[in-house]
Enzyme design. Structure first.
Site, short mmCIF file in Angstrom:
data_model
loop_
_atom_site.label_atom_id
_atom_site.label_comp_id
_atom_site.label_asym_id
_atom_site.label_seq_id
_atom_site.Cartn_x
_atom_site.Cartn_y
_atom_site.Cartn_z
N GLY A 1 -0.26 -16.75 6.50
CA GLY A 1 0.44 -17.15 5.28
C GLY A 1 -0.44 -17.45 4.09
O GLY A 1 -0.05 -18.19 3.19
N HIS B 1 1.04 -3.92 0.76
CA HIS B 1 0.39 -3.17 1.84
C HIS B 1 -1.11 -3.15 1.52
O HIS B 1 -1.48 -2.84 0.37
CB HIS B 1 0.96 -1.75 1.94
CG HIS B 1 0.42 -0.99 3.09
ND1 HIS B 1 0.84 -1.22 4.39
CD2 HIS B 1 -0.54 -0.05 3.16
CE1 HIS B 1 0.15 -0.42 5.20
NE2 HIS B 1 -0.68 0.29 4.49
N ASP C 1 7.67 1.47 3.89
CA ASP C 1 6.50 1.64 3.00
C ASP C 1 6.74 2.69 1.93
O ASP C 1 5.83 3.02 1.18
CB ASP C 1 5.26 2.08 3.83
CG ASP C 1 4.61 0.88 4.51
OD1 ASP C 1 3.72 1.09 5.34
OD2 ASP C 1 5.03 -0.25 4.20
C1 GRF Z 1 -2.32 -9.27 4.37
O1 GRF Z 1 -3.49 -8.60 4.72
C2 GRF Z 1 -1.33 -8.28 3.83
O2 GRF Z 1 -1.94 -7.14 3.29
C3 GRF Z 1 -0.53 -7.87 5.00
O3 GRF Z 1 -0.50 -8.97 5.88
C4 GRF Z 1 -1.61 -9.81 5.59
C5 GRF Z 1 -1.05 -11.17 5.32
O4 GRF Z 1 -2.04 -12.09 5.45
N1 GRF Z 1 0.79 -7.49 4.58
P1 GRF Z 1 -1.60 -13.64 5.27
O5 GRF Z 1 -0.72 -14.00 6.43
O6 GRF Z 1 -0.88 -13.73 3.95
O7 GRF Z 1 -2.90 -14.40 5.26
#
Ligand code: GRF
Length: 191
Positions: free
Chosen positions: A13, A105, A146
């Site tokens: 998160g 993404h 996507d």
């Molecule tokens: C990120 O790398 C994002 O690109 C992908 O999931 C990851 C989320 O990381 N969709 P976090 O949980 O927000 O640290």
């Protein structure tokens, strides 16, 4: 009335927290809840620190999406932000929120997108291909996930000595900087 956003996250998160920070005391937009499918997700502790309520729901809850939609309607949610959310969005939810569900993404779609391309898998594939650049893609979520309308892309240059982990770090830094701002720009258009 402020525009109301709910954040969906399955993991640590860190992106979600950037939203909590960015929209804290915002004049016209607020983060009203967090949804997660993972009761031990780091996003819960982060939401608690910002006194943002969260819902944990298991796969059964998620099957058709009807229960999720009921909860979102109850909270009068206007937009949904996916921030590292690992489940596929059911069609009912996509049609309930046309061009109102955002996703990020960690690559330059359409490259390195689609089935199985999430998290470290993406950066390992980019590394294996010897790419000299990668980047982020912020897009609306449609039925084909996507493939929703791309709202923003930014490339990140890589060096041959970068490991997949180094790539992940470089990409995450750009995600943190840009995702809340791009969502804010789009949401403000609806006011
Ligand atoms: C990120 O790398 C994002 O690109 C992908 O999931 C990851 C989320 O990381 N969709 P976090 O949980 O927000 O640290």
């Amino acid at each position: 009335m402020k525009k109301r956003i709910s954040v969906f996250a399955s993991g640590s998160g860190s992106n979600a927290e950037k939203f909590f920070e960015h929209f804290k005391d915002h004049p016209s937009i607020e983060i009203v809840s967090v949804f997660t499918n993972n009761k031990s997700a780091g996003v819960i502790a982060r939401a608690d620190r910002f006194s943002i309520p969260h819902h944990v729901f298991d796969r059964s809850y998620w099957a058709t999406g009807q229960k999720i939609i009921a909860l979102l309607d109850e909270e009068r949610v206007d937009f949904v932000v996916l921030a590292g959310f690992m489940l596929l969005i059911p069609e009912a939810l996509v049609t309930h929120y046309p061009n109102k569900i955002f996703n990020i993404h960690p690559a330059l779609l359409p490259k390195y997108g689609g089935q199985g391309m999430y998290g470290m898998n993406v950066h390992k594939a980019v590394k294996a291909a010897g790419e000299m650049e990668s980047g982020i893609t912020i897009h609306f979520v449609n039925e084909a996930y996507d493939k929703g309308e791309i709202l923003y892309q930014e490339s990140v240059s890589l060096s041959p000595s970068d490991s997949a982990e180094d790539i992940a770090k470089k990409i995450l830094a750009v995600e943190h900087k840009k995702y809340p701002k791009v969502v804010e720009r789009e949401v403000l258009k609806s006011i």
